[in-house]
Design an enzyme around this catalytic site. Structure first.
Site, PDB file in Angstrom:
ATOM      1  N   HIS A 167       0.861  -1.179   0.000  1.00  0.00           N
ATOM      2  CA  HIS A 167       0.000   0.000   0.000  1.00  0.00           C
ATOM      3  C   HIS A 167       0.902   1.234   0.000  1.00  0.00           C
ATOM      4  O   HIS A 167       1.875   1.288   0.737  1.00  0.00           O
ATOM      5  CB  HIS A 167      -0.883  -0.026   1.248  1.00  0.00           C
ATOM      6  CG  HIS A 167      -2.012   0.951   1.215  1.00  0.00           C
ATOM      7  ND1 HIS A 167      -1.809   2.301   1.312  1.00  0.00           N
ATOM      8  CD2 HIS A 167      -3.348   0.782   1.101  1.00  0.00           C
ATOM      9  CE1 HIS A 167      -2.993   2.916   1.256  1.00  0.00           C
ATOM     10  NE2 HIS A 167      -3.935   2.008   1.130  1.00  0.00           N
ATOM     11  N   ARG A 176      -6.755  10.366   0.306  1.00  0.00           N
ATOM     12  CA  ARG A 176      -6.625  10.880  -1.061  1.00  0.00           C
ATOM     13  C   ARG A 176      -7.998  11.017  -1.717  1.00  0.00           C
ATOM     14  O   ARG A 176      -8.230  11.939  -2.485  1.00  0.00           O
ATOM     15  CB  ARG A 176      -5.696   9.964  -1.870  1.00  0.00           C
ATOM     16  CG  ARG A 176      -4.222  10.182  -1.533  1.00  0.00           C
ATOM     17  CD  ARG A 176      -3.334   9.086  -2.092  1.00  0.00           C
ATOM     18  NE  ARG A 176      -3.442   7.842  -1.311  1.00  0.00           N
ATOM     19  CZ  ARG A 176      -3.354   6.625  -1.822  1.00  0.00           C
ATOM     20  NH1 ARG A 176      -3.139   6.457  -3.108  1.00  0.00           N
ATOM     21  NH2 ARG A 176      -3.445   5.571  -1.032  1.00  0.00           N
TER      22      ARG A 176
END
Ligand code: FAD
Ligand code: SF4
Ligand code: SF4
Ligand code: FES
Lengths: 248, 608
Positions: free
Chosen positions: B236, B256
């Site tokens: 990740h 995000r």
């Protein structure tokens, strides 16, 4: 390198003692890191329970310098390291070994609380409509990570050992989450008053103070439940209206 | 004769994460008796940590969404080596599985008209993730747990399965030990479902919890099942990097999705500089458009920060390697900049990302509403796992099923965020359903006492050595740390032949050393003993990952090779399969992908 001493409870249900371990400490360390370090270097069989190490699972509950806390979210920076840091298991539950207690009582309690029972779907595709402001409160209760620290600190369980008559703050939060769920139609006030023992709570707010999820257990869950229980007992009409407006 | 207690169930589910609970609920709903074993406490499994959401084409926020778009997104994200049938079933069935959670009491965040809200996530064309702030896993797991406990499922907490019991090829139960007293247990069952989750603990920097040691992968492998796609490990892009003790803890992609941006030490949004060809038409080419996308503008394209995880992770590694990293060896992830766009930014961030706010405040002393975070890649998820039939989730061993992260197929070379939680629900349900069916059609098998004796004596070896107290006793923790360190360095985000060959040698050496580890004290809740027992799983999955990675001589999705940096179209048509040979060593072969029906090919073409 800097070191610190940890005074950790070692023993099982038959007895034990606090033992000192000195280990290196570095920036940002949490209590659980120290316990792991001691485990891997000095006391390989030191029992402690943990899973996520991120404050999300509620496994690593213990009493640090006497205060019920999550070991993985307690930073060493926030503790005085000039004297030993005491780490002990929770006191409200039977000890298994070292820092690990048997919390299975909590799982039994939950089974006794009637489960969610939704009203009929609002729309023909089987879905419901709920507005965000109507679920904010319930979402607060559902943040609970079942660390059982509130159960540990509550004097009704810890000191008076009313485990048979009182379900404890965690499960008042759970019950409140069901009772205030906009879709729920189940009836729980009878047992809250009787076998769940909500009357034993004298609103000391100790539970709220230790909750790592910052749930306002007393103000937002227990007090409204107490009011509801009283209303339902003395004002059955109001109770009917409430159930009716929930669409049962 | 070994001393043990015996339990009997029609269906035995191993693992209490989302997949295990969903399987247990389904099996039990059909009326068979179900046992659920887990090595943690109920409600604590790794699933509880999931943050961002559950992917399902509910089309509540954007009505252009449907299962076909979700299917095409999943295949594109997986670089087309996914099992098409699983990807199809997943996309078709996820919406019903999410709605079912609501009927069981889950309280998702809402749209203004009162439906389940969905958020943007990397690789998903439309806002698709049903969520609850950034604690979706907790909501999902608690809902399943609370629903399940009222169904009469027998839960055996803190029991660790050490081996699967077999009669011929068929799996007829499992053998393990319970931690509280350290005593042994035999579980006899007509069908067994593995739902043991991931392997993150084979690496040093990981977002995974304590129980993710690849036990299910290893149990199935040693019992004779096949593992597939093991080279595909997802790193990740955003884990915490500072302070060291929290390194690896996940920073959700939701940051995000809500408008957070990645910058290097020069303040540049470096993701704009590296947008892969096959995503160009869907990706914003300026900052303003990217921001509009995160705020729900249907005409805007997604910002490059929301490209697939494998790509973003590699871009971050490049920035760091080329000297444009942050002070503690990461890059900057900034959500606080949205102050410029929203007057109530601080409140907004706290409401949308409460646990991130909490996590940084408490663990790093950083207020994410006011300053940037430092982030870097962390080992997060394994796409590979037990090879199963797409519809029934049965492995090649009769009676052995697998679901969730320990099973493979749906994700191909890279998983899209949110597709795991939906995978757990869709295939957990299927595994439960078909395991129940299998249990109705088959009698209880015969357990082989010899197999039990053997497992017991192996399990107790470390104690026998411990009691002798020789100074040469191996420390199980040391071996575990050593493995985690070199797997991270040699088989991590960027791989090459020489390093992986070295890893194989070191794994072989650790196999030998693992046979000399010692546990001291008694069997009651003994973590050193437990760590010693975990080593077998960790070494098995590490070996499977490395052998598979050596065998895929190309770069694709989560698997990136410095010595073969390009995709090889020929290798894009096959999967790597490993299994345990008769001589006990690992075997490997390439297998062509199953042929996709024209209708689905058409969907992929249409969505390109
Ligand atoms: C921080 C974080 C955030 C994430 N966020 C998301 C997200 O937003 N959306 C998404 O889709 N995915 C997300 N993921 C991925 C997702 O959470 C996992 O892939 C998923 O939860 C795995 O579930 P599972 O049911 O397969 O196994 P797990 O939840 O890992 O459960 C495994 C179970 O098996 C048990 N077990 C293991 N070995 C044994 C044994 N030998 N004997 C007995 N029991 C055993 C364990 O005790 C546990 O109960 C996230 C992952 C992480 C780490
Ligand atoms: S407020 Fe009530 S439940 Fe909470 S600790 Fe005090 S007595 Fe216990
Ligand atoms: S209410 Fe708070 S303190 Fe009590 S169990 Fe839940 S998270 Fe822990
Ligand atoms: S280990 Fe999960 S809360 Fe501490």
């Amino acid at each position: 390198m800097k070191t610190a001493t940890f005074r950790i409870w070692r023993g099982n249900s038959e007895g034990g003692l606090l033992r000192d371990y000195t280990t290196e400490v570095s920036e940002g360390m949490v209590v659980l890191d120290a316990v792991h370090q001691i485990q891997s270097k000095q006391a390989p069989d030191l029992a402690c329970r943990w899973n996520c190490k991120a404050g999300k699972c509620g496994s690593c509950s213990a009493e640090i310098n006497g205060a019920p806390r999550l070991m993985c979210m307690t930073r060493l920076n926030d503790l005085p390291l000039d004297k030993p840091v005491t780490i002990e298991p929770m006191k409200a539950f039977p000890l298994i070994r070292d820092l690990v207690t048997n919390v299975s009582w909590n799982y039994e309690v939950k089974k006794r609380i009637k489960k969610f029972k939704p009203r009929r779907p609002d729309v023909s595709d089987g879905t419901w409509r709920m507005l965000q402001p109507d679920i904010d409160r319930v979402q607060e209760f559902r943040k609970c990570i079942e660390c059982f620290l509130c159960q540990d600190v509550c004097h009704v369980l810890r000191d008076h050992r009313k485990h048979d008559e009182f379900i404890g703050p965690r499960f008042f939060v759970h019950a409140a989450g069901l009772e205030m769920h906009p879709l729920d139609t189940e009836e729980r006030s009878q047992e809250l008053r009787t076998s769940f023992g909500i009357g034993y709570c004298n609103i000391t707010k100790c539970c709220t103070n230790v909750c790592p999820e910052e749930i306002k257990i007393t103000d937002n869950a227990i007090i409204p439940l107490k009011e509801r229980v009283v209303d339902d007992a003395y004002d059955p009409i109001r109770k009917l209206i409430r159930r009716f407006t929930n669409g049962d | 004769m070994a001393d043990y207690q015996t339990f009997e169930h029609d269906v035995l589910v191993i693992g209490s994460g989302g997949a295990g609970l969903r399987a247990a609920i389904e099996a039990s709903a059909t009326g068979v008796s179900v046992g659920l074993v887990c090595k943690c406490l109920l409600g604590k499994a790794h699933t509880v940590m999931a943050e961002g959401g559950i992917a399902a084409a509910l089309a509540n926020v954007d009505d252009r969404d449907n299962w076909k778009v979700h299917f095409a997104d999943t295949m594109r994200g997986g670089q087309y080596v996914n099992n098409w049938r699983m990807a199809e079933l997943h996309a078709r069935e996820a919406p019903a599985r999410v709605r079912e959670l609501e009927a069981w009491g889950a309280v998702f965040d809402r749209t203004p008209d009162g439906r389940i809200l969905q958020r943007n996530f990397g690789g998903h064309k439309y806002p698709r993730l049903a969520h609850v702030g950034d604690r979706t896993g907790l909501e999902m797991l608690r809902t399943l747990q609370d629903h399940g406990v009222h169904q009469g499922i027998d839960v055996h907490m803190e029991c660790t399965i050490l081996t699967l019991l077999k009669e011929g090829d068929r799996v007829v139960g499992a053998f393990g030990y319970e931690r509280e007293k350290g005593t042994f247990r035999v579980y006899r069952a007509k069908a067994v479902v593995l739902a043991t989750g991931g392997i993150g603990r084979a690496f040093k920097i990981t977002s995974n919890s304590w129980d993710c040691t690849g036990d299910g992968h290893s149990l199935a492998y040693h019992a004779g099942a096949e593992l597939i796609d093991m080279e595909f490990v997802q790193f990740h892009p955003t884990g915490m990097v500072w302070p060291p003790s929290v390194c690896g803890i996940l920073v959700t992609e939701g940051v995000r999705g809500e408008g957070g941006v990645l910058r290097n030490s020069e303040g540049k949004r470096f993701m704009f500089g590296d947008i892969p060809e096959n995503y160009r038409s869907q990706t914003a080419d300026n900052e303003e458009e990217g921001w509009r996308y995160t705020q729900g503008d249907r005409d805007a394209r997604r910002p490059p920060e929301l490209l697939t995880r494998d790509h973003v992770a590699r871009c971050i590694v490049r920035e760091i390697k080329e000297g444009r990293g942050s002070p503690h060896g990461g890059v900057f992830l900034d959500i606080s900049w949205i102050r410029k766009k929203l007057s109530n930014a601080s409140e907004h961030i706290k409401r949308k990302l409460p646990s991130m706010y909490h996590q940084f405040k408490q663990l790093a002393n950083i207020d994410i509403t006011a300053e940037a975070m430092e982030v870097g890649p962390t080992t997060h998820y394994i796409m590979g796992g037990i090879r199963v039939d797409a519809d029934t989730q049965m492995s090649r061993l009769p009676g052995l099923f697998a679901a969730g992260e320990c099973a493979a197929g749906i994700n191909g070379a890279n998983r899209l965020g949110g597709n795991s939680l939906s995978d757990l629900l869709v295939f957990g349900k299927r595994a439960g359903e078909y395991a129940a069916q299998f249990s109705r059609e088959n009698k209880t098998g015969v357990v082989n006492p010899g197999q039990i004796e053997e497992t017991v004596s192996e399990a107790l070896e470390s104690f026998n050595r411990g009691s002798k107290g020789s100074a040469a006793d191996g420390n199980p923790y040391e071996i575990q740390y050593e493995l985690q360190r070199f797997m991270q360095d040699l088989v991590g985000i960027v791989r090459k032949e020489t390093e992986m060959t070295e890893a194989i040698d070191r794994i072989t050496e650790l196999w030998i050393r693992s046979k000399s580890v010692a546990a001291h004290g008694n069997r009651q809740y003994n973590p050193a003993w437990h760590t010693a027992l975990d080593l077998r799983s960790l070494l098995t999955v590490s070996e499977a990952i490395t052998v598979s990675a050596l065998n895929r001589k190309e770069s694709r999705g989560g698997h990136y090779r410095d010595d073969y940096p390009q995709k090889d179209p020929a290798l894009g048509k096959l999967n790597v399969v490993v299994w345990k040979g008769r001589d006990g060593t690992i075997q490997v072969r390439h297998e062509p992908l199953p042929e996709m029906p024209d209708e689905l090919k058409g969907i992929i073409e249409e969505m390109k």
